[in-house]
Design an enzyme around this catalytic site. Structure first.
Site, PDB file in Angstrom:
ATOM      1  N   THR A  17       0.807  -1.221   0.000  1.00  0.00           N
ATOM      2  CA  THR A  17       0.000   0.000   0.000  1.00  0.00           C
ATOM      3  C   THR A  17       0.844   1.277   0.000  1.00  0.00           C
ATOM      4  OG1 THR A  17      -0.138   0.142   2.413  1.00  0.00           O
ATOM      5  CG2 THR A  17      -1.810  -1.198   1.301  1.00  0.00           C
ATOM      6  N   ASP A  18       0.165   2.380  -0.295  1.00  0.00           N
ATOM      7  CA  ASP A  18       0.790   3.696  -0.193  1.00  0.00           C
ATOM      8  C   ASP A  18       0.546   4.215   1.227  1.00  0.00           C
ATOM      9  OD1 ASP A  18      -1.867   4.595  -0.103  1.00  0.00           O
ATOM     10  OD2 ASP A  18      -1.840   5.353  -2.165  1.00  0.00           O
ATOM     11  N   ALA A  19       0.894   5.462   1.467  1.00  0.00           N
ATOM     12  CA  ALA A  19       0.763   6.045   2.807  1.00  0.00           C
ATOM     13  C   ALA A  19      -0.687   6.106   3.288  1.00  0.00           C
ATOM     14  CB  ALA A  19       1.381   7.445   2.828  1.00  0.00           C
TER      15      ALA A  19
END
Length: 135
Positions: A17-19
């Site tokens: 995932t991203d942030a």
């Protein structure tokens, strides 16, 4: 005979995932690659078998449409279904779902090539026959 559709469960981890906790776009392609690898393994054609016969598979074309985001901890189903089988080409339909929701769908063209020359090589007959039976 190959089943018409193969499905692989994939859990979304933090590394995917991203942030914001949403799956980074390129990871959908990785999930699809894992499903294709396991599909081939289920047919008796794992990487060791293919390499021992001086072949490998390369992706020639990918068409992918993102419809909804996958998120951290989601349990996804990544499917593979052969659409067309040629002498050296496999055209596969792949879908990534969370429950009944389609998150991403696409088509992947994979070509069987000679490992040394990287030129197209005929699919092994037993593999081609299994895949044609599933189309």
């Amino acid at each position: 005979m190959a089943a018409a559709e193969f499905s692989l469960p994939v859990r979304v981890y933090i590394e995917d995932t991203d942030a914001g906790g949403i799956v980074y776009y390129v990871n959908y392609l990785k999930f699809m690659e894992r499903a294709r690898t396991e599909y081939m393994r289920s047919l008796g054609f794992d990487r060791e078998h293919i390499f021992n016969h001086n072949r490998m598979f390369v992706v020639r074309d990918v068409q992918l449409r993102y419809l909804q985001p996958a998120r951290l901890d989601d349990l996804l189903q990544v499917t593979v279904e052969p659409e067309r089988v040629g002498a050296a080409l496999l055209q596969l339909r792949q879908v990534i779902r969370r429950d009944s929701a389609v998150l991403a769908q696409g088509r992947v063209d994979v070509v069987c090539v000679d490992r040394d020359t990287l030129t197209p090589s005929r699919l092994p007959t037993p593999l081609r026959e299994q895949l044609q039976a599933a189309v």
